[in-house]
Design an enzyme around this catalytic site. Structure first.
Site, PDB file in Angstrom:
ATOM      1  N   GLU A  27       0.821  -1.209   0.000  1.00  0.00           N
ATOM      2  CA  GLU A  27       0.000   0.000   0.000  1.00  0.00           C
ATOM      3  C   GLU A  27       0.860   1.266   0.000  1.00  0.00           C
ATOM      4  O   GLU A  27       0.526   2.252  -0.665  1.00  0.00           O
ATOM      5  CB  GLU A  27      -0.938   0.007   1.207  1.00  0.00           C
ATOM      6  N   ARG A  70       0.387   3.737  -3.294  1.00  0.00           N
ATOM      7  CA  ARG A  70      -0.257   5.032  -3.013  1.00  0.00           C
ATOM      8  C   ARG A  70       0.758   6.155  -2.896  1.00  0.00           C
ATOM      9  O   ARG A  70       0.660   7.166  -3.589  1.00  0.00           O
ATOM     10  CB  ARG A  70      -1.093   4.932  -1.734  1.00  0.00           C
ATOM     11  N   ASP A  92      -4.682 -10.390  -7.838  1.00  0.00           N
ATOM     12  CA  ASP A  92      -5.035  -9.485  -8.937  1.00  0.00           C
ATOM     13  C   ASP A  92      -3.883  -8.719  -9.601  1.00  0.00           C
ATOM     14  O   ASP A  92      -3.545  -8.937 -10.751  1.00  0.00           O
ATOM     15  CB  ASP A  92      -6.128  -8.518  -8.478  1.00  0.00           C
ATOM     16  N   GLU A 111     -12.726  -0.603  -9.688  1.00  0.00           N
ATOM     17  CA  GLU A 111     -12.266  -1.576 -10.684  1.00  0.00           C
ATOM     18  C   GLU A 111     -13.180  -1.691 -11.899  1.00  0.00           C
ATOM     19  O   GLU A 111     -12.703  -1.817 -13.044  1.00  0.00           O
ATOM     20  CB  GLU A 111     -12.102  -2.949 -10.025  1.00  0.00           C
ATOM     21  N   THR A 162      -1.591   0.258 -10.166  1.00  0.00           N
ATOM     22  CA  THR A 162      -2.820  -0.355  -9.669  1.00  0.00           C
ATOM     23  C   THR A 162      -3.616   0.582  -8.767  1.00  0.00           C
ATOM     24  O   THR A 162      -4.724   0.257  -8.384  1.00  0.00           O
ATOM     25  CB  THR A 162      -2.496  -1.676  -8.942  1.00  0.00           C
TER      26      THR A 162
END
Length: 667
Positions: A286, A290, A420, A554, A640
């Site tokens: 994360e 981010r 994913d 998504e 992502t």
């Protein structure tokens, strides 16, 4: 007999003696002064410059003019340029990896020599005042961490465009910036279309509403609780003031042309953002997607060294201790202050998670290119080699891998949660490299073929879905997180002509349609966290813990990608349906909330405005109604977390560093 005491002795000097002593003292002072400041050997040794910089770094309020150029020195031997080179060499040796945006000293010296080689020997006078002032400004900026100095840009020329001039060969050129508002074609039909402009303005207003309420009730905190009108301390980053919403949403503000809000965010990052004193276990994944991803996008957009500095010092530099494992597969959590790292206790016997350690490549590879430090790319390349060489059951990647033994954990495969974005980064690493990273493309094709064979299925009524697979048993359940794969399959089809192209596009369109069905089959017109397929039900959540919607992006990501690749109007229509549903059910007077049950006509809200709502959801919806010239897919790849990164060789904003450092042993 008596002795004449001191008082009675005549002890005063004559005037002539006084003058002589004074001249001796003055001469000594002059010699000392000249030895330090005037003699060429001492100045050439860079001693004065070092003393000058120590004083200068004491604070901007102390103003000490830079020493003049040595009178005997030619421009090629200017101590300022020599000092720059020496400082760079020292920094490479002492701090391998901490790269500053150095001025192009060698190029400037070479240019001066080319301008008048015959006159170089005659350069005796000090540099003009303007040149000295420019040098002083450069030194001042260095003392302030090089945050505002203009640096040369090493921009890769667009493929096939021989007329593109690299700014690496033109050091006088200022930093190029992506125009605020995304840099699209102002005269394109989609740009001037009144309906599309109205829809863009609506999504822009949604962004302003989310941002202004975050600013009002949670500024500097990670996320907002709109109903409680206070910060959300239960986020993945806890209660530390990391400004996750600021860093995550800033590039969306930039793309939408919200300049004042963008300036607010940049100012906060410059003054406040740091991971130095965070004594907490942060998610490597994360933090990377981010914070590091957000900073790198802003650096690509603007060329502002602040973002490269923050992205490097507060990103991989803090995350690298997690890579200290026998296999090189990183742990999931790292304390950025102590360097201690570990995995989640629930993750299959202390395993690392595929979607987390496999979703670092884009950011780390780009960091190596813009800093000149190969260390970051080496770390993620090690991960790839482990995954390439390990035996894969039926060609599939399980979601868990032990970082100590290099063995798979439980055999659970998914294109949704836990798996994913690993597959996403295989394709996008190839795209980011300018389609030169063939290893990544080969691994992507092999994985997708296996997934289509073992996990992609069609429901009795013709809905295509990708199921989780546990111990050779299909669950016939699809996560909302897997809805990004509609765009992933389609992007794979559009970027290479091979035997899988038609099947990729068919599956991509089918999955995107299924995710849309999961939305419109709910009274709120928003899709659940997971949905199932059986003889009795299709594309619908059955369990209570699967019925929530937390502002996820998504499905909208796939709408955006499919629109760009096909220009089928239905994707824009579906996107607008989602905008209306968000406004009706998720908007509150103080921001946006997720829903606890999408199947209730008036659902209860969860009181959390996720940072990815600003970073991803609103960005993809805005781009869906923008012209293709705004962040074109042949020049940008989206990480992502929807942070766009430039494609090497096709994008002038790639900003590759002009120097590559030797391999670092630092961790």
């Amino acid at each position: 007999m008596y002795r004449i005491g001191p008082i009675g002795r005549k002890s005063n000097f004559h005037s002539r003696e006084k003058c002589l002593i004074g001249l001796v003292l003055v001469t000594l002072c002059f010699l000392c002064f000249g030895g330090i400041f005037l003699l060429p050997d001492n100045f050439g040794g860079d001693r004065v410059l070092r003393v000058y910089k120590h004083f200068q770094k004491a604070g901007p309020e102390i103003f000490i003019p830079a020493p003049p150029l040595a009178a005997h020195a030619s421009r090629n031997e200017d101590p300022h340029f020599i000092g720059d080179r020496q400082r760079l060499e020292q920094k490479i040796r002492a701090e391998l990896g901490d790269i500053l945006d150095e001025p192009p000293a060698a190029q400037a010296a070479a240019g001066a020599a080319a301008a008048g080689e015959a006159d170089a020997a005659n350069v005796q006078a000090p540099a003009p005042a303007a040149a000295l002032e420019e040098q002083l400004e450069q030194e001042r900026a260095e003392a302030e961490d090089a945050r505002h100095v203009a640096v040369p840009v090493l921009a890769a020329p667009a493929q096939g465009d021989s007329d593109t001039v690299s700014t690496h060969n033109n050091p006088a050129q200022q930093i190029i910036q992506l125009p605020m508002g995304g840099g699209g074609n102002d005269q394109a039909p989609d740009t001037v279309d009144a309906t599309l402009e109205e829809r863009r303005q609506k999504i822009k207003e949604m962004m302003e509403h989310a941002w202004h309420n975050y600013k009002l009730y949670a500024w500097g905190k990670n996320e907002l609780r709109p109903l409680s009108q206070r910060p959300h301390s239960g986020s993945i980053f806890g209660s530390y003031d990391l400004g996750a919403t600021i860093v995550d949403g800033l590039d969306t503000l930039y793309i939408m042309g919200l300049e004042n809000e963008y300036r607010e965010g940049r100012d906060w990052i410059e003054r406040k953002f740091s991971l130095d004193n965070i004594s907490a276990e942060l998610s490597v994944f994360e933090t990377n997607i981010r914070f590091v991803g957000g900073m790198l996008t802003l650096y690509a957009f603007t060329g502002d060294p602040l973002y490269k500095e923050k992205g490097t010092a507060c990103g991989p530099t803090k995350l690298l201790p997690a890579f200290q494992t026998p296999t090189g597969i990183p742990y999931a959590l790292v304390n950025t202050k102590s360097g201690m790292a570990k995995n989640y206790g629930w993750a299959s016997g202390g395993s690392s998670i595929l979607s987390e350690f496999g979703t670092l490549h884009l950011e780390f590879a780009y960091l190596s290119d813009i800093t000149g430090n190969p260390l970051y790319r080496e770390r993620v390349q090690t991960i790839r080699q482990v995954l390439k060489e390990i035996e894969k059951p039926k060609g599939l990647y399980p979601n868990f891998l032990n970082p100590k033994t290099g063995k798979w954990g439980q055999l659970h495969m998914s294109l949704g949660a836990l798996g994913d974005s690993y597959y996403e980064y295989l394709l996008k690493a190839w795209l980011q490299s300018g389609q030169t990273d063939e290893e990544a493309r080969e691994m992507y094709d092999e994985a997708m073929v296996a997934i289509m064979d073992k996990m992609v299925r069609t429901s009795p009524n013709g809905l295509t879905y990708v199921s989780d697979l546990k111990f050779d048993r299909l669950e016939h359940k699809m996560d909302h997180l897997a809805c990004f794969s509609g765009g992933l399959f389609a992007l794979g089809a559009a970027t290479r002509q091979n035997e899988h192209r038609d099947k990729y596009m068919e599956v991509g369109k089918g999955i995107t349609n299924t995710c849309h069905e999961s939305y419109i089959r709910a009274p709120t017109q928003l899709g659940p966290e997971a949905f199932r397929f059986s003889d009795a039900v299709e594309a619908r959540a059955l369990r209570s813990q699967e019925k929530y919607y937390i502002l996820r992006p998504e499905t909208f990501e796939s709408y955006f990608v499919l629109w760009r690749l096909t220009h089928d109007q239905k994707y824009r229509d579906w996107g607008w349906e989602a905008v209306l549903a968000l406004e009706k059910h998720c908007r509150t007077p103080h921001g946006y909330c997720g829903l606890r049950n999408v199947y209730q006509p008036e659902p209860q809200k969860d009181d959390v405005q996720q940072s990815f709502f600003l970073a991803e959801t609103l960005k993809y919806l805005y781009l869906l109604f923008s012209d293709d010239s705004v962040l074109p897919l042949d020049e940008w790849v989206f990480n992502t977390e929807a942070h766009p990164l430039p494609i090497k060789g096709a994008n002038q904003y790639y900003r590759q560093a002009p120097v590559t450092l030797p391999v670092s042993n630092a961790s």
